[in-house]
Structure formats: structure tokens, C-alpha cells
Scaffold this active site. Sequence first.
Site, PDB file in Angstrom:
ATOM      1  N   ASP A 196       0.857  -1.188   0.000  1.00  0.00           N
ATOM      2  CA  ASP A 196       0.000   0.000   0.000  1.00  0.00           C
ATOM      3  C   ASP A 196       0.891   1.235   0.000  1.00  0.00           C
ATOM      4  O   ASP A 196       1.663   1.443   0.936  1.00  0.00           O
ATOM      5  CB  ASP A 196      -0.907  -0.032   1.239  1.00  0.00           C
ATOM      6  CG  ASP A 196      -1.948   1.083   1.224  1.00  0.00           C
ATOM      7  OD1 ASP A 196      -1.910   1.926   0.309  1.00  0.00           O
ATOM      8  OD2 ASP A 196      -2.797   1.092   2.131  1.00  0.00           O
ATOM      9  N   HIS A 198      -0.438   4.278  -0.142  1.00  0.00           N
ATOM     10  CA  HIS A 198      -1.210   5.278   0.596  1.00  0.00           C
ATOM     11  C   HIS A 198      -1.318   6.616  -0.138  1.00  0.00           C
ATOM     12  O   HIS A 198      -1.519   7.651   0.495  1.00  0.00           O
ATOM     13  CB  HIS A 198      -0.580   5.509   1.977  1.00  0.00           C
ATOM     14  CG  HIS A 198      -1.518   5.256   3.103  1.00  0.00           C
ATOM     15  ND1 HIS A 198      -1.785   6.183   4.075  1.00  0.00           N
ATOM     16  CD2 HIS A 198      -2.280   4.179   3.418  1.00  0.00           C
ATOM     17  CE1 HIS A 198      -2.651   5.688   4.944  1.00  0.00           C
ATOM     18  NE2 HIS A 198      -2.964   4.476   4.566  1.00  0.00           N
ATOM     19  N   GLU A 222      -1.167  -0.677  -4.119  1.00  0.00           N
ATOM     20  CA  GLU A 222      -2.371   0.083  -3.731  1.00  0.00           C
ATOM     21  C   GLU A 222      -2.111   1.579  -3.688  1.00  0.00           C
ATOM     22  O   GLU A 222      -1.108   2.024  -3.143  1.00  0.00           O
ATOM     23  CB  GLU A 222      -2.822  -0.431  -2.359  1.00  0.00           C
ATOM     24  CG  GLU A 222      -4.022   0.280  -1.785  1.00  0.00           C
ATOM     25  CD  GLU A 222      -4.528  -0.425  -0.528  1.00  0.00           C
ATOM     26  OE1 GLU A 222      -4.407  -1.669  -0.432  1.00  0.00           O
ATOM     27  OE2 GLU A 222      -5.037   0.276   0.365  1.00  0.00           O
ATOM     28  N   GLU A 248     -10.375   3.401  -2.016  1.00  0.00           N
ATOM     29  CA  GLU A 248     -10.857   3.541  -0.640  1.00  0.00           C
ATOM     30  C   GLU A 248     -11.372   4.944  -0.337  1.00  0.00           C
ATOM     31  O   GLU A 248     -12.144   5.139   0.579  1.00  0.00           O
ATOM     32  CB  GLU A 248      -9.765   3.132   0.357  1.00  0.00           C
ATOM     33  CG  GLU A 248      -8.574   4.059   0.405  1.00  0.00           C
ATOM     34  CD  GLU A 248      -7.471   3.525   1.336  1.00  0.00           C
ATOM     35  OE1 GLU A 248      -6.969   2.416   1.076  1.00  0.00           O
ATOM     36  OE2 GLU A 248      -7.134   4.209   2.301  1.00  0.00           O
ATOM     37  N   HIS A 298     -11.999  -2.110   1.148  1.00  0.00           N
ATOM     38  CA  HIS A 298     -11.180  -1.452   2.181  1.00  0.00           C
ATOM     39  C   HIS A 298     -11.856  -1.670   3.532  1.00  0.00           C
ATOM     40  O   HIS A 298     -13.061  -1.493   3.658  1.00  0.00           O
ATOM     41  CB  HIS A 298     -11.133   0.041   1.842  1.00  0.00           C
ATOM     42  CG  HIS A 298     -10.349   0.883   2.779  1.00  0.00           C
ATOM     43  ND1 HIS A 298     -10.930   1.899   3.532  1.00  0.00           N
ATOM     44  CD2 HIS A 298      -9.038   0.902   3.092  1.00  0.00           C
ATOM     45  CE1 HIS A 298      -9.987   2.500   4.237  1.00  0.00           C
ATOM     46  NE2 HIS A 298      -8.832   1.916   3.996  1.00  0.00           N
TER      47      HIS A 298
HETATM   48 MG   LIG Z   1      -5.019   1.789   1.602  1.00  0.00          MG
END
Ligand SMILES: [Mg+2]
Length: 387
Positions: A196, A198, A222, A248, A298
Site C-alpha cells: 500500500d 497510501h 495500492e 478507498e 477497504h
Molecule cells: Mg489503503
Amino acid sequence: MKITGISTIVVNAKMRNWVFVKVETDQPGLIGWGEASLEWKTRAVVGAVQDIAELLVGEDPRRIEHLWQIMYRQQFFKGGVVTMSAISGIDQALHDIKAKDYGVPLYELIGGHVRDTIRMYDHLGGGTSEAVYNAASRESFAEKAQQSVNDGFTALKILAVPRTEPLDGAKALHHAVELMGVVRDTVGDDVDIMVDLHGRTTPAMAIQYAQALAPLRPWFFEEPCQPENVDAMVEVARAITIPVATGERLVTRWQFREILEKRACAVIQPDVCHCGGVSEIKKIAAMAETYYISMAPHNPLGPLATMVNIQVGFSTPNFLIQEVMRSDVPWRNDVVDDPLDIRNGYVYPPTRPGIGIEIDEVEAAKHPYLPEDEARYFHPDGSVADW
Ligand SMILES: [Mg+2]
């Protein structure tokens, strides 16, 4: 049947507040629960639930689609993550009521089960500079990864990438590879490792991280950049060999439309507490199905959200895998009456009517609202860094 009241219960779980939504009916003992947690916007969501409740009291809770249309369309300003989180929590509670009224688990109400088990993945966290650059911390990641495998998980996710400057150097890339390498060495080749980012990397840096990490075979990559500019996500997806996952922070089918039409990812990750609830996540999943894109919801929030996702996963053909949070607060399962049963990394079909768990209001009251932990980040030069 009529809705007689809609209220919220806020439970502080360290880094986030869980917002549970309670919908009451005129049928004795028949109530529905949903979850509308939205970090750092808790009081706004509680207020949004109050605003929307005025539209629904007196209505039949079983007319879920009709009430969704009322919630979404009958107040002039549509969408936004605060409003959609409130709608999500109420929509889940309406599904809970209707499934309880029919005496069936929620997945039976939304299509019946299309699979016999749900594969779960564990989230190891990370993403701080210390976690990535510090050797002792890399060792602790190896321990966490080993624990996940010992607990039966066959997939796990790490934030292997530190907060990254818009154009960062070889050191950041090298340490991301070291951290991912430690985890890969620990779990072997048969465990899937998701990375991830982010949204903290520019497309230029995400592409470099992907090239550096690709030999360690990440399962998916991700949020390789912030989601506002879909063409930027497409740029990354076309340049790398690792499948991209995102979604998400997107709400409603309208925000997912562009992601899907431009084929910006291989996996969508709607959050059932933000995207518009059970009604909306099923529609988003169906849209993704027409592009052969999978869904991995998510799910870092509270225990109710996890159960809703389980119910959705059992009834959704292009569902891929389910994230689960295990490490937020030790009393996580105390606020519900039936903790999630993960056996060897898998969950089996729930049997209780509705979503399948009730909030223990006495336990919940022991953890009242507190402001979320401050989470503000800056680059070394003092400029603002993405979360
Ligand atoms: Mg995430």
C-alpha cells in the site's frame, strides 16, 4: 413497519472513532445496526446522520432502494465523503432490519452465497520512515509477518514505502526493497504480499518503486498516487507490471465510473462505510465486473464494518479478498456480541439473521468519543507531506 428513530453511538478506538448507527422501528425488538466511521470527521458524520434522519423517520425501513434515493437526492447537495458515510451507515442498518425481518443472514437477501469461504488478509502497517529505514524495525516486521502466517493467513499487506518526496532518491527505493525483502524471506513464495503506497507517491516515484519491488512479486500495488486525477493513476498502471488497486477514498458509483472506464486499476477497493453502503457497493461491484475488475473492500474500521463486508463478499462474484484489522485495540471484540471467527485465514458463511452481530451498548459506552490522534506529516524541508 415504520422507522421510529435514528441515532449514533461513537466509540473511541485509539487512532479512530467508530460511529455506529442505530435505526429503531415500531416492531418490538427489531433494530438495525450500521457503521459510518470516518476518521477526523467523526462529529461531522454524526451531524450528517441527524440531518438525514429527519427524512426517514416514519418511513418503511424495508424500502431500502427508495430510502437510498431519498437520502441521496432529496437534499440539494449530493455526495461528499461525510454525507456518503452517513448514508452508508443508515443503508447498512436498513439491510440489517430487513434481513432480520425475513430471518436470514444478509448475504441471503442480496443474492445468496456465490462462494463457500472468504479469504482474509492481515494488515501489518508500516509506512513510517522509522519502519522502513530502521533495521530493528524491519526485524519486528519479520516477526509480525511470521505471526500472520502462524495464524493461518495466506496473504498480508504492508506499507513498504516511506513518506516520499515528489522526486526522491535511491536511498528510499533501496530501503523499500529491503523491508519488502525481509517480509518475502520470512513468509516464502506461497504467501501473497500487497503493498500500500497510501497515495503518498507521485506517479514518477510510484513507477520507480514498482520497478524496484517487482522482483519480490507484490500481489497488488495500492494507491500509487492520489486519486483525484484518474489519468495519473492510468499513467502508473500502464507503466508497471504489478496490478494496481485503488478506491478507498472514492464514494458512489459516479466516482468509480471514471476509474473503471479508463481501466485505471485491476482491483477496486470501495469502503462500505463511505461509498454508499450495501446498496452502493453491490452496484459498484457489478460495474467493475463488466470490466473484469475485482473487488477487495477497504476495511480498517470497526467490527461491524467487517461483518458487512463478509456478507457482501459471500454474495459478490468478483469479490477477491477481504482486509481485516486485528491490531487496533485489545477490546475490539468486546463491543459486539459475536466476534468474527477467522479459521486459518478464512471465514465461513454467517448463520445469524441480519448483519450477524449486535453492538453491546454497555461496553461501547466505556469508550466515549475522543478527538482522533493527530496525524500530520511534513517533509524534511517543512512542506506538507501526504498521509
Ligand atoms: Mg489503503
